[in-house]
Scaffold this motif. Structure first.
Motif, PDB file in Angstrom:
ATOM      1  N   ASN A  14       0.853  -1.188   0.000  1.00 40.98           N
ATOM      2  CA  ASN A  14       0.000   0.000   0.000  1.00 40.98           C
ATOM      3  C   ASN A  14       0.887   1.235   0.000  1.00 40.98           C
ATOM      4  O   ASN A  14       0.995   1.922   0.999  1.00 40.98           O
ATOM      5  CB  ASN A  14      -0.911  -0.031   1.232  1.00 40.98           C
ATOM      6  CG  ASN A  14      -1.896   1.105   1.256  1.00 40.98           C
ATOM      7  OD1 ASN A  14      -2.150   1.734   0.244  1.00 40.98           O
ATOM      8  ND2 ASN A  14      -2.439   1.384   2.419  1.00 40.98           N
ATOM      9  N   LEU A  15       1.526   1.493  -1.121  1.00 42.38           N
ATOM     10  CA  LEU A  15       2.444   2.618  -1.213  1.00 42.38           C
ATOM     11  C   LEU A  15       1.935   3.637  -2.217  1.00 42.38           C
ATOM     12  O   LEU A  15       1.259   3.288  -3.182  1.00 42.38           O
ATOM     13  CB  LEU A  15       3.833   2.130  -1.635  1.00 42.38           C
ATOM     14  CG  LEU A  15       4.497   1.257  -0.581  1.00 42.38           C
ATOM     15  CD1 LEU A  15       4.271  -0.196  -0.876  1.00 42.38           C
ATOM     16  CD2 LEU A  15       5.949   1.569  -0.492  1.00 42.38           C
ATOM     17  N   THR A  16       2.297   4.885  -1.993  1.00 43.70           N
ATOM     18  CA  THR A  16       1.912   5.958  -2.898  1.00 43.70           C
ATOM     19  C   THR A  16       3.037   6.978  -2.947  1.00 43.70           C
ATOM     20  O   THR A  16       3.990   6.905  -2.176  1.00 43.70           O
ATOM     21  CB  THR A  16       0.583   6.612  -2.461  1.00 43.70           C
ATOM     22  OG1 THR A  16       0.140   7.504  -3.482  1.00 43.70           O
ATOM     23  CG2 THR A  16       0.737   7.355  -1.142  1.00 43.70           C
ATOM     24  N   ILE A  17       2.922   7.932  -3.848  1.00 49.15           N
ATOM     25  CA  ILE A  17       3.910   8.996  -3.958  1.00 49.15           C
ATOM     26  C   ILE A  17       3.394  10.210  -3.200  1.00 49.15           C
ATOM     27  O   ILE A  17       2.269  10.649  -3.409  1.00 49.15           O
ATOM     28  CB  ILE A  17       4.191   9.342  -5.432  1.00 49.15           C
ATOM     29  CG1 ILE A  17       4.804   8.121  -6.130  1.00 49.15           C
ATOM     30  CG2 ILE A  17       5.089  10.563  -5.542  1.00 49.15           C
ATOM     31  CD1 ILE A  17       4.995   8.297  -7.611  1.00 49.15           C
ATOM     32  N   ASP A  18       4.208  10.729  -2.320  1.00 47.08           N
ATOM     33  CA  ASP A  18       3.849  11.897  -1.518  1.00 47.08           C
ATOM     34  C   ASP A  18       4.423  13.139  -2.198  1.00 47.08           C
ATOM     35  O   ASP A  18       5.591  13.445  -2.049  1.00 47.08           O
ATOM     36  CB  ASP A  18       4.403  11.742  -0.106  1.00 47.08           C
ATOM     37  CG  ASP A  18       4.097  12.922   0.793  1.00 47.08           C
ATOM     38  OD1 ASP A  18       3.420  13.865   0.348  1.00 47.08           O
ATOM     39  OD2 ASP A  18       4.545  12.893   1.948  1.00 47.08           O
ATOM     40  N   VAL A  19       3.583  13.849  -2.950  1.00 47.24           N
ATOM     41  CA  VAL A  19       4.028  15.055  -3.644  1.00 47.24           C
ATOM     42  C   VAL A  19       3.751  16.316  -2.838  1.00 47.24           C
ATOM     43  O   VAL A  19       4.162  17.401  -3.207  1.00 47.24           O
ATOM     44  CB  VAL A  19       3.378  15.170  -5.043  1.00 47.24           C
ATOM     45  CG1 VAL A  19       3.840  14.046  -5.953  1.00 47.24           C
ATOM     46  CG2 VAL A  19       1.869  15.201  -4.930  1.00 47.24           C
ATOM     47  N   ALA A  20       3.037  16.194  -1.732  1.00 49.97           N
ATOM     48  CA  ALA A  20       2.644  17.360  -0.939  1.00 49.97           C
ATOM     49  C   ALA A  20       3.397  17.458   0.386  1.00 49.97           C
ATOM     50  O   ALA A  20       3.071  18.300   1.206  1.00 49.97           O
ATOM     51  CB  ALA A  20       1.142  17.317  -0.679  1.00 49.97           C
ATOM     52  N   ASN A  21       4.378  16.600   0.617  1.00 47.00           N
ATOM     53  CA  ASN A  21       5.153  16.613   1.856  1.00 47.00           C
ATOM     54  C   ASN A  21       4.264  16.561   3.099  1.00 47.00           C
ATOM     55  O   ASN A  21       4.348  17.393   3.992  1.00 47.00           O
ATOM     56  CB  ASN A  21       6.066  17.838   1.913  1.00 47.00           C
ATOM     57  CG  ASN A  21       7.096  17.820   0.827  1.00 47.00           C
ATOM     58  OD1 ASN A  21       7.693  16.779   0.556  1.00 47.00           O
ATOM     59  ND2 ASN A  21       7.291  18.947   0.164  1.00 47.00           N
ATOM     60  N   PHE A  22       3.401  15.568   3.120  1.00 47.10           N
ATOM     61  CA  PHE A  22       2.502  15.390   4.255  1.00 47.10           C
ATOM     62  C   PHE A  22       3.278  15.110   5.528  1.00 47.10           C
ATOM     63  O   PHE A  22       4.347  14.507   5.502  1.00 47.10           O
ATOM     64  CB  PHE A  22       1.545  14.210   4.013  1.00 47.10           C
ATOM     65  CG  PHE A  22       0.471  14.493   3.020  1.00 47.10           C
ATOM     66  CD1 PHE A  22      -0.545  15.394   3.306  1.00 47.10           C
ATOM     67  CD2 PHE A  22       0.470  13.848   1.797  1.00 47.10           C
ATOM     68  CE1 PHE A  22      -1.538  15.650   2.384  1.00 47.10           C
ATOM     69  CE2 PHE A  22      -0.524  14.105   0.873  1.00 47.10           C
ATOM     70  CZ  PHE A  22      -1.530  15.007   1.163  1.00 47.10           C
ATOM     71  N   THR A  23       2.718  15.516   6.636  1.00 45.48           N
ATOM     72  CA  THR A  23       3.226  15.145   7.950  1.00 45.48           C
ATOM     73  C   THR A  23       2.374  13.976   8.417  1.00 45.48           C
ATOM     74  O   THR A  23       1.152  14.043   8.387  1.00 45.48           O
ATOM     75  CB  THR A  23       3.098  16.312   8.939  1.00 45.48           C
ATOM     76  OG1 THR A  23       3.837  17.418   8.420  1.00 45.48           O
ATOM     77  CG2 THR A  23       3.622  15.923  10.303  1.00 45.48           C
TER      78      THR A  23
END
Length: 142
Positions: A14-23
């Motif tokens: 269950n992986l995704t790309i974090d383009v928004a620099n989530f905390t």
């Protein structure tokens, strides 16, 4: 890739790309590419593939309900093709971007992505079918 929303104990990648620099407020893992040869989209597709799940089922500890924990020590040795065929890689990247752009896509697209990952590993369709069946891998979409 990050494991946005992934539980510590999981029964599928269950992986995704974090383009928004989530905390993140929960335990997550990140993937930092060491080579420009594999894009984040391709890496995300590979790490969500049936091949990855099959590998984890053979190398990691079994938890309740046949789930796995995504630990660095289990993920680190997983082989990522570093010199992939450029045509296969471009196909995988295109399909992965389509999946990400469409908020999870559909099961037909997910199967095409999984098959494209198999091509990077030079696996036949028969071998891919075996991996999916042997690992109990189910194509998931959002």
């Amino acid at each position: 890739c990050s494991t946005e929303g992934m539980e510590i104990c999981t029964n599928k990648p269950n992986l995704t790309i974090d383009v928004a620099n989530f905390t993140h407020t929960t335990k997550v893992y990140g993937y930092v590419p060491i080579s420009e040869k594999i894009s984040l989209e391709a890496a995300c597709a590979i790490l969500n593939s049936s091949i990855m799940w099959w590998y984890l089922k053979r190398t990691s500890d079994t938890l309740s309900s046949d789930s796995r924990t995504m630990k660095t020590e289990y993920l680190k040795p997983f082989p990522i093709p570093m010199n992939p065929d450029s045509k296969s890689l471009k196909e995988l990247e295109s399909l992965s971007k389509e999946m990400l752009d469409n908020a999870g896509g559909n099961s037909k697209l997910a199967i095409r992505i999984d098959d494209a990952v198999g091509k990077l590993y030079k696996l036949t369709q028969e071998q891919m079918n075996y991996i999916r069946e042997d690992s109990g891998f189910v194509i998931h979409t959002l």
